[in-house]
Scaffold this motif. Sequence first.
Motif, short mmCIF file in Angstrom:
data_model
loop_
_atom_site.label_atom_id
_atom_site.label_comp_id
_atom_site.label_asym_id
_atom_site.label_seq_id
_atom_site.Cartn_x
_atom_site.Cartn_y
_atom_site.Cartn_z
N ALA A 1 -53.88 35.08 23.91
CA ALA A 1 -54.83 34.50 24.01
C ALA A 1 -55.43 33.80 22.87
CB ALA A 1 -55.97 35.05 24.96
N LEU A 2 -55.52 34.64 21.81
CA LEU A 2 -56.15 34.35 20.42
C LEU A 2 -55.08 33.08 19.86
CD1 LEU A 2 -58.11 34.95 18.30
CD2 LEU A 2 -56.44 36.65 17.56
N ARG A 3 -53.77 33.36 20.14
CA ARG A 3 -53.07 32.44 19.47
C ARG A 3 -52.94 31.19 20.02
NH1 ARG A 3 -47.05 33.49 17.33
NH2 ARG A 3 -46.22 31.48 17.60
N MET A 4 -53.29 30.93 21.22
CA MET A 4 -53.31 29.71 21.98
C MET A 4 -54.63 28.98 21.74
SD MET A 4 -53.02 29.01 26.17
CE MET A 4 -54.66 29.63 26.52
N LEU A 5 -55.82 29.90 21.98
CA LEU A 5 -56.88 29.30 22.00
C LEU A 5 -57.81 29.12 20.48
CD1 LEU A 5 -58.24 31.15 25.13
CD2 LEU A 5 -57.78 28.74 24.97
N ALA A 6 -57.27 29.86 19.65
CA ALA A 6 -58.27 29.85 18.35
C ALA A 6 -57.16 29.64 17.21
CB ALA A 6 -59.28 30.86 18.03
N GLY A 7 -57.55 29.03 16.22
CA GLY A 7 -56.74 28.66 14.98
C GLY A 7 -57.38 29.30 13.68
N PRO A 8 -56.58 28.95 12.54
CA PRO A 8 -57.37 29.25 11.25
C PRO A 8 -58.77 28.48 11.04
CG PRO A 8 -55.10 28.71 10.97
CD PRO A 8 -55.49 28.46 12.31
N GLY A 9 -59.77 29.28 10.76
CA GLY A 9 -61.12 28.65 10.57
C GLY A 9 -62.05 28.94 11.54
N ASP A 10 -61.27 28.95 12.99
CA ASP A 10 -62.22 28.84 14.11
C ASP A 10 -63.19 30.19 14.31
OD1 ASP A 10 -61.13 26.48 15.14
OD2 ASP A 10 -59.67 27.33 16.26
N ARG A 11 -64.19 30.00 14.86
CA ARG A 11 -65.08 31.19 15.05
C ARG A 11 -64.91 31.95 16.32
NH1 ARG A 11 -68.17 27.05 13.07
NH2 ARG A 11 -69.28 27.45 11.10
N LEU B 1 -50.58 29.88 28.69
CA LEU B 1 -50.31 31.23 27.89
C LEU B 1 -48.64 31.47 28.08
CD1 LEU B 1 -53.19 33.54 29.18
CD2 LEU B 1 -52.60 32.97 26.97
N SER B 2 -48.17 30.97 29.03
CA SER B 2 -46.55 31.41 29.15
C SER B 2 -45.91 30.43 28.30
CB SER B 2 -46.16 30.86 30.64
OG SER B 2 -46.58 31.65 31.55
N SER B 3 -46.28 28.92 28.11
CA SER B 3 -45.76 28.47 27.00
C SER B 3 -45.92 29.11 25.64
CB SER B 3 -46.37 26.98 27.21
OG SER B 3 -45.94 26.32 28.36
N ALA B 4 -47.22 29.61 25.52
CA ALA B 4 -47.34 30.08 24.14
C ALA B 4 -46.57 31.41 23.85
CB ALA B 4 -49.03 30.08 23.98
N ARG B 5 -46.25 32.00 25.15
CA ARG B 5 -45.61 33.22 24.61
C ARG B 5 -44.28 33.14 24.39
NH1 ARG B 5 -45.56 38.23 29.40
NH2 ARG B 5 -44.60 39.81 27.91
N PHE B 6 -43.69 32.32 24.47
CA PHE B 6 -42.25 32.12 24.02
C PHE B 6 -41.89 32.31 22.63
CE2 PHE B 6 -41.86 29.99 28.10
CZ PHE B 6 -40.85 31.03 28.65
N GLY B 7 -42.95 32.08 21.53
CA GLY B 7 -43.16 32.16 20.34
C GLY B 7 -43.23 33.62 19.75
N LEU B 8 -43.57 34.52 20.85
CA LEU B 8 -43.85 35.99 20.43
C LEU B 8 -42.61 36.89 20.95
CD1 LEU B 8 -48.00 35.91 20.79
CD2 LEU B 8 -46.61 36.10 18.73
N ASP B 9 -42.50 36.67 22.47
CA ASP B 9 -41.59 37.36 22.93
C ASP B 9 -41.18 36.74 24.22
OD1 ASP B 9 -44.01 38.02 24.05
OD2 ASP B 9 -43.11 39.59 25.50
N LEU B 10 -40.18 37.40 24.97
CA LEU B 10 -39.43 36.89 26.27
C LEU B 10 -39.71 37.68 27.39
CD1 LEU B 10 -36.37 35.70 24.63
CD2 LEU B 10 -38.12 34.54 24.89
#
Length: 474
Positions: A186-196, A333-342
């Motif tokens: 969720a963090l990877r999908m919804l927040a990036g560098p500098g976000d609070r 989240l499913s789309s974001a997940r492929f960058g981490l694991d399968l």
Amino acid sequence: MNSASVLGGRISGHRLAALLGDWRRSRRGATDLASAIELQVLDGHLPVGTQLPAERELADALGASRTLIGSALDRLREGGLVESRRGSGSWITSPQRHRGINPASSDSTDLIDFVCASPSAASGMTRAFDAARVLLADELVSPGYGDRGLPILRERIAARYTERGLPTSPSQIMITNGAHHAFVLALRMLAGPGDRVLVEQPTYANALEAIRAAHAIPVPVALDRDGWDLDGIEATLRQAGPRLAYLIVDFHNPTGLRLDDEGRERLAAMLTASRTPAVIDETLVELDLDGGPAPRPFAAGDWAILVGTSSKAYWGGLRIGWIRASEDLLARLSSARFGLDLGSPVFEQLVLAELLADPEPLRLRREEVRSQRDVLAAAVREHCPEWTFRLPSGGFWLWCALPEPMSTRLAVAAAGHGLQLAPGSRFGAHGGLERWIRLPFSQPPERLREAVRRLALAEAAVRGKSVGGEIQVR
């Protein structure tokens, strides 16, 4: 409790006979008895170090011959589950030690880890593994990948939410590799560098590490002895404009507090009005130790991402968690997940599905943890009488207020007494919390008592107090 109560304790013949139940399965009596004892060891009912009854006593209790008992013990010794010494009897040992391995779980008796707040496997784990092994045959014809998880497990998790008062369909569930993995997704999908990212102060230390690793900025709102500062959260949502919130509203880590229904409704309304997605960590929701009326699961429409795990209720070794969210959010989240694991391991998912179908392991876990909580609380009151805490109705720890700011110094001193502690600063977004210490009660009672005894010595060293007639030097 169903297990031998202390590491290294003795179990009577009658007690062992009751644990074994109807152990005769065939005409191979010694094999059946050895298998039955092995099952109790693997299920955690006979911890490493448990002294077994003498052969004559066990034979009388089981109504079996001493020859059969001796043959069963011979088989267990060959397998490395039992050791014997003339004049000392027989006791449960580790098969790894038999192979020349020193497992930390059974051989690190000099060091007590009070940083990790996770228990050993729950009762019934071996039965769940055996049942899952049968079900695995149907899964072996598939590729084994699946970003959402096995249907049977998603159905049972969805049913749990519905039973708790939050109607949920399997399409709203995604299986993950633990609750922390779910949060990182969720963090990877919804927040990036500098976000609070809005967090409670204090909060779960590993969540803070994940936020920093994502180069996001944790924005803390104080959580005091009385609970959540909802006015402060509302002001932070308005003024800081966080991209995400991370909150623990059930048996909060580390305070043990629980937000009531009224507070949940107000918090949900704030998040919805500010359009702020929130990860609600439900890692400990199943560990309700006092059995009072439970608040409904947190619900904030499409803005709530509920994450759970098998690690505290059953066993951290399963590494299976889940996300409950809207279908649209799960698709993202499913789309974001492929960058981490399968996907998550199939066999472990089957094991958890079996555990969720049987209420007994969770009932026994709660009984065990309730007893450990009370043991730790009594030990702290006896050995550290100036410390104060609120007895939590769930979870795995006491959040103790110290008589002076010394949490970091206490952790350093405790290490010299063979006790690992996490200082209060670990749970703060920007350090601090020197008047607080977290004490987990996830270990057997005797270990908890010994840990607090060492803790009192460490406190005496830090404060220059007298213990047992001796002055401890700073």
